[in-house]
Design a protein around this motif. Structure first.
Motif, PDB file in Angstrom:
ATOM      1  N   LEU A 244       2.420  29.577 -31.483  1.00 38.60           N
ATOM      2  CA  LEU A 244       2.692  29.985 -30.101  1.00 38.60           C
ATOM      3  C   LEU A 244       4.119  29.552 -29.780  1.00 38.60           C
ATOM      4  O   LEU A 244       4.433  28.353 -29.843  1.00 38.60           O
ATOM      5  CB  LEU A 244       1.703  29.331 -29.139  1.00 38.60           C
ATOM      6  CG  LEU A 244       0.218  29.622 -29.372  1.00 38.60           C
ATOM      7  CD1 LEU A 244      -0.638  28.756 -28.464  1.00 38.60           C
ATOM      8  CD2 LEU A 244      -0.080  31.098 -29.134  1.00 38.60           C
ATOM      9  N   GLU A 245       5.001  30.506 -29.441  1.00 43.07           N
ATOM     10  CA  GLU A 245       6.414  30.194 -29.268  1.00 43.07           C
ATOM     11  C   GLU A 245       6.987  30.797 -27.992  1.00 43.07           C
ATOM     12  O   GLU A 245       6.572  31.870 -27.555  1.00 43.07           O
ATOM     13  CB  GLU A 245       7.214  30.746 -30.444  1.00 43.07           C
ATOM     14  CG  GLU A 245       6.869  30.170 -31.801  1.00 43.07           C
ATOM     15  CD  GLU A 245       7.584  30.909 -32.906  1.00 43.07           C
ATOM     16  OE1 GLU A 245       8.723  30.499 -33.235  1.00 43.07           O
ATOM     17  OE2 GLU A 245       7.033  31.893 -33.420  1.00 43.07           O
ATOM     18  N   ALA A 246       7.981  30.099 -27.450  1.00 40.80           N
ATOM     19  CA  ALA A 246       8.820  30.626 -26.380  1.00 40.80           C
ATOM     20  C   ALA A 246      10.169  30.979 -26.988  1.00 40.80           C
ATOM     21  O   ALA A 246      10.719  30.205 -27.792  1.00 40.80           O
ATOM     22  CB  ALA A 246       8.989  29.590 -25.273  1.00 40.80           C
ATOM     23  N   LEU A 247      10.725  32.138 -26.629  1.00 39.99           N
ATOM     24  CA  LEU A 247      11.941  32.660 -27.252  1.00 39.99           C
ATOM     25  C   LEU A 247      13.001  32.981 -26.203  1.00 39.99           C
ATOM     26  O   LEU A 247      12.675  33.407 -25.093  1.00 39.99           O
ATOM     27  CB  LEU A 247      11.628  33.940 -28.042  1.00 39.99           C
ATOM     28  CG  LEU A 247      10.530  33.839 -29.102  1.00 39.99           C
ATOM     29  CD1 LEU A 247       9.779  35.141 -29.214  1.00 39.99           C
ATOM     30  CD2 LEU A 247      11.140  33.468 -30.441  1.00 39.99           C
ATOM     31  N   ILE A 248      14.251  32.796 -26.605  1.00 38.55           N
ATOM     32  CA  ILE A 248      15.366  33.173 -25.746  1.00 38.55           C
ATOM     33  C   ILE A 248      16.549  33.512 -26.651  1.00 38.55           C
ATOM     34  O   ILE A 248      16.749  32.880 -27.698  1.00 38.55           O
ATOM     35  CB  ILE A 248      15.724  32.038 -24.754  1.00 38.55           C
ATOM     36  CG1 ILE A 248      16.822  32.487 -23.795  1.00 38.55           C
ATOM     37  CG2 ILE A 248      16.105  30.762 -25.485  1.00 38.55           C
ATOM     38  CD1 ILE A 248      17.054  31.511 -22.649  1.00 38.55           C
ATOM     39  N   GLY A 249      17.316  34.527 -26.268  1.00 32.33           N
ATOM     40  CA  GLY A 249      18.444  34.930 -27.094  1.00 32.33           C
ATOM     41  C   GLY A 249      19.513  35.618 -26.278  1.00 32.33           C
ATOM     42  O   GLY A 249      19.284  36.058 -25.144  1.00 32.33           O
ATOM     43  N   GLY A 250      20.713  35.701 -26.852  1.00 29.19           N
ATOM     44  CA  GLY A 250      21.805  36.354 -26.151  1.00 29.19           C
ATOM     45  C   GLY A 250      23.106  36.253 -26.922  1.00 29.19           C
ATOM     46  O   GLY A 250      23.109  36.027 -28.134  1.00 29.19           O
ATOM     47  N   ALA A 251      24.211  36.399 -26.227  1.00 32.36           N
ATOM     48  CA  ALA A 251      25.543  36.327 -26.833  1.00 32.36           C
ATOM     49  C   ALA A 251      26.519  35.785 -25.801  1.00 32.36           C
ATOM     50  O   ALA A 251      26.376  36.041 -24.592  1.00 32.36           O
ATOM     51  CB  ALA A 251      25.993  37.694 -27.318  1.00 32.36           C
ATOM     52  N   SER A 255      28.980  39.194 -19.870  1.00 35.03           N
ATOM     53  CA  SER A 255      29.043  38.534 -18.569  1.00 35.03           C
ATOM     54  C   SER A 255      27.848  37.623 -18.346  1.00 35.03           C
ATOM     55  O   SER A 255      27.907  36.682 -17.563  1.00 35.03           O
ATOM     56  CB  SER A 255      29.100  39.588 -17.459  1.00 35.03           C
ATOM     57  OG  SER A 255      27.985  40.474 -17.538  1.00 35.03           O
ATOM     58  N   ASP A 256      26.744  37.915 -19.044  1.00 33.33           N
ATOM     59  CA  ASP A 256      25.553  37.068 -18.990  1.00 33.33           C
ATOM     60  C   ASP A 256      25.227  36.612 -20.397  1.00 33.33           C
ATOM     61  O   ASP A 256      25.086  37.429 -21.303  1.00 33.33           O
ATOM     62  CB  ASP A 256      24.362  37.835 -18.404  1.00 33.33           C
ATOM     63  CG  ASP A 256      24.601  38.238 -16.960  1.00 33.33           C
ATOM     64  OD1 ASP A 256      24.490  37.356 -16.094  1.00 33.33           O
ATOM     65  OD2 ASP A 256      24.910  39.418 -16.728  1.00 33.33           O
ATOM     66  N   ASN A 257      25.100  35.311 -20.577  1.00 33.39           N
ATOM     67  CA  ASN A 257      24.852  34.781 -21.914  1.00 33.39           C
ATOM     68  C   ASN A 257      23.481  35.155 -22.448  1.00 33.39           C
ATOM     69  O   ASN A 257      23.300  35.346 -23.653  1.00 33.39           O
ATOM     70  CB  ASN A 257      24.992  33.261 -21.910  1.00 33.39           C
ATOM     71  CG  ASN A 257      26.440  32.826 -21.802  1.00 33.39           C
ATOM     72  OD1 ASN A 257      27.348  33.595 -22.111  1.00 33.39           O
ATOM     73  ND2 ASN A 257      26.661  31.613 -21.346  1.00 33.39           N
ATOM     74  N   VAL A 258      22.484  35.232 -21.581  1.00 36.75           N
ATOM     75  CA  VAL A 258      21.109  35.483 -22.002  1.00 36.75           C
ATOM     76  C   VAL A 258      20.796  36.976 -21.905  1.00 36.75           C
ATOM     77  O   VAL A 258      21.041  37.592 -20.864  1.00 36.75           O
ATOM     78  CB  VAL A 258      20.110  34.688 -21.145  1.00 36.75           C
ATOM     79  CG1 VAL A 258      18.678  34.983 -21.567  1.00 36.75           C
ATOM     80  CG2 VAL A 258      20.402  33.194 -21.251  1.00 36.75           C
ATOM     81  N   SER A 259      20.269  37.564 -22.977  1.00 37.03           N
ATOM     82  CA  SER A 259      19.912  38.981 -22.970  1.00 37.03           C
ATOM     83  C   SER A 259      18.410  39.224 -22.927  1.00 37.03           C
ATOM     84  O   SER A 259      17.972  40.279 -22.464  1.00 37.03           O
ATOM     85  CB  SER A 259      20.496  39.680 -24.213  1.00 37.03           C
ATOM     86  OG  SER A 259      19.977  39.100 -25.398  1.00 37.03           O
ATOM     87  N   GLU A 260      17.604  38.239 -23.407  1.00 29.93           N
ATOM     88  CA  GLU A 260      16.159  38.448 -23.383  1.00 29.93           C
ATOM     89  C   GLU A 260      15.438  37.112 -23.529  1.00 29.93           C
ATOM     90  O   GLU A 260      15.898  36.212 -24.238  1.00 29.93           O
ATOM     91  CB  GLU A 260      15.718  39.385 -24.517  1.00 29.93           C
ATOM     92  CG  GLU A 260      14.243  39.740 -24.466  1.00 29.93           C
ATOM     93  CD  GLU A 260      13.857  40.788 -25.493  1.00 29.93           C
ATOM     94  OE1 GLU A 260      13.537  41.925 -25.108  1.00 29.93           O
ATOM     95  OE2 GLU A 260      13.877  40.465 -26.704  1.00 29.93           O
ATOM     96  N   THR A 261      14.323  36.987 -22.838  1.00 30.06           N
ATOM     97  CA  THR A 261      13.405  35.865 -23.023  1.00 30.06           C
ATOM     98  C   THR A 261      12.038  36.435 -23.380  1.00 30.06           C
ATOM     99  O   THR A 261      11.757  37.611 -23.131  1.00 30.06           O
ATOM    100  CB  THR A 261      13.299  35.001 -21.753  1.00 30.06           C
ATOM    101  OG1 THR A 261      12.823  35.830 -20.670  1.00 30.06           O
ATOM    102  CG2 THR A 261      14.630  34.393 -21.384  1.00 30.06           C
ATOM    103  N   GLY A 262      11.182  35.606 -23.959  1.00 29.07           N
ATOM    104  CA  GLY A 262       9.873  36.111 -24.325  1.00 29.07           C
ATOM    105  C   GLY A 262       8.953  35.014 -24.837  1.00 29.07           C
ATOM    106  O   GLY A 262       9.351  33.859 -24.998  1.00 29.07           O
ATOM    107  N   VAL A 263       7.717  35.392 -25.063  1.00 28.21           N
ATOM    108  CA  VAL A 263       6.730  34.516 -25.688  1.00 28.21           C
ATOM    109  C   VAL A 263       6.087  35.302 -26.830  1.00 28.21           C
ATOM    110  O   VAL A 263       5.979  36.530 -26.778  1.00 28.21           O
ATOM    111  CB  VAL A 263       5.655  34.040 -24.694  1.00 28.21           C
ATOM    112  CG1 VAL A 263       6.260  33.101 -23.673  1.00 28.21           C
ATOM    113  CG2 VAL A 263       4.978  35.228 -24.006  1.00 28.21           C
TER     114      VAL A 263
END
Length: 309
Positions: A244-251, A255-263
């Motif tokens: 079971l994981e929580a995820l976050i990613g981006g670049a 203008s925004d560092n985060v592009s997606e979050t998820g589980v």
């Protein structure tokens, strides 16, 4: 101790078409298909090894690999299927630490040596098989146990190269840190690097926490493309695992560092012996920043099937 998870139709005879198949014919087809892939791969290894000398292949030669299929769908998107194949060939007439490899993989992830937890396949993202997939082949050399060099060609006779360093530190009986650093080169990205770092803590022999990070930068990028996951991993024995994981990613370039979050929840187990594995994945994802779109948020489902040979 840390959870072990962290350590990381041809039937016999000439049946007529349409004739009733005996019970267990599906298993027979599976075993023969696996044997055919293994025998073909070993045949390639024996043939190539013969170019370098007369030492019998049985004296240290071996092949290993996997075939993987994954069917996935995200809410508001069309279902998709992906295919992976990879093989490693150790040959006695080639220097002891030199090997060949070939297969089919996502081109971008192959080039930058993307860690498995952050591939499109594991994030339940669809792929354009014509544009995203590539065949590849090359030669590798293990300088030491933790240093590896690879050079290869992908579809269109396009070269790429990797220099990979791996290191693990045991922080007592229950904690561990793993580092993987890859310096890569290809025509599209120029020179770049992918860093993967993982920290694991074992609560019991079958339950562990894992924090994983990855970042990639190259001559052609304006910033760092990064991904992060934290989760719990449970081993039920006999290769039955649940995560079971929580995820976050981006670049960092946007203008925004985060592009997606998820589980994401993943169940994995063998379905026939220990070389046929099935994986069920269920996730929910929320686009963020410039990618934010209420129509793109939602559930994702994946069913994977892998044969080891």
């Amino acid at each position: 101790m840390l959870l072990g998870y962290l350590a990381s139709g041809w039937a016999a005879g000439a049946d007529e078409p349409g004739a009733p198949q005996p019970a267990g014919s599906g298993i027979l087809i599976l075993e023969r298909s696996r044997a055919m892939v293994h025998d073909f791969t070993e045949g390639v290894a024996r043939h190539v090894d013969g170019w370098f000398g007369d030492k019998p292949f049985e004296q240290g030669g071996k092949v290993s690999g996997s075939i993987g299929f994954k069917f996935l769908t995200r809410q508001h998107e069309s279902p998709d299927a992906s295919f992976r194949f990879g093989a490693k060939l150790d040959m006695p007439n080639v220097k002891e630490k030199t090997y060949l490899f070939f297969g089919q993989e996502n081109e971008r992830e192959l080039l930058i040596d993307q860690p498995e937890p952050f591939t499109r396949r594991e994030l339940l993202l669809a792929e354009d098989r014509r544009q995203d997939q590539t065949f590849f082949a090359g030669v590798g050399y293990a300088l030491r146990d933790n240093i590896d060099f690879r050079a290869g060609l992908r579809s269109g006779i396009k070269p790429y190269a990797h220099a990979r360093y791996k290191k693990a530190w045991a922080l007592g009986e229950h904690d561990r840190i793993d580092l993987r650093e890859t310096i890569f080169w290809n025509r599209k990205d120029g020179v770049g690097s992918t860093t993967a770092l993982s920290f694991g803590h074992g609560f019991t022999r079958t339950l562990a926490f894992r924090w994983q990070l990855a970042g990639t930068i190259s001559d052609e990028t304006d910033g760092l493309a990064w991904a992060n996951s934290m989760g719990i991993f449970k081993n039920f024995g006999d290769q039955h695992t649940l995560s079971l994981e929580a995820l976050i990613g981006g670049a960092t370039a946007g203008s925004d560092n985060v592009s997606e979050t998820g589980v994401r929840a993943v169940w994995k187990q063998p379905v026939y012996r220990d070389w046929t594995l099935v994986e069920l994945s269920l996730g929910h994802f929320w686009p963020q920043g410039d990618a934010k779109d209420e129509d793109r948020r939602g559930w994702a489902l994946g069913v994977g099937f892998e044969i080891l040979f």
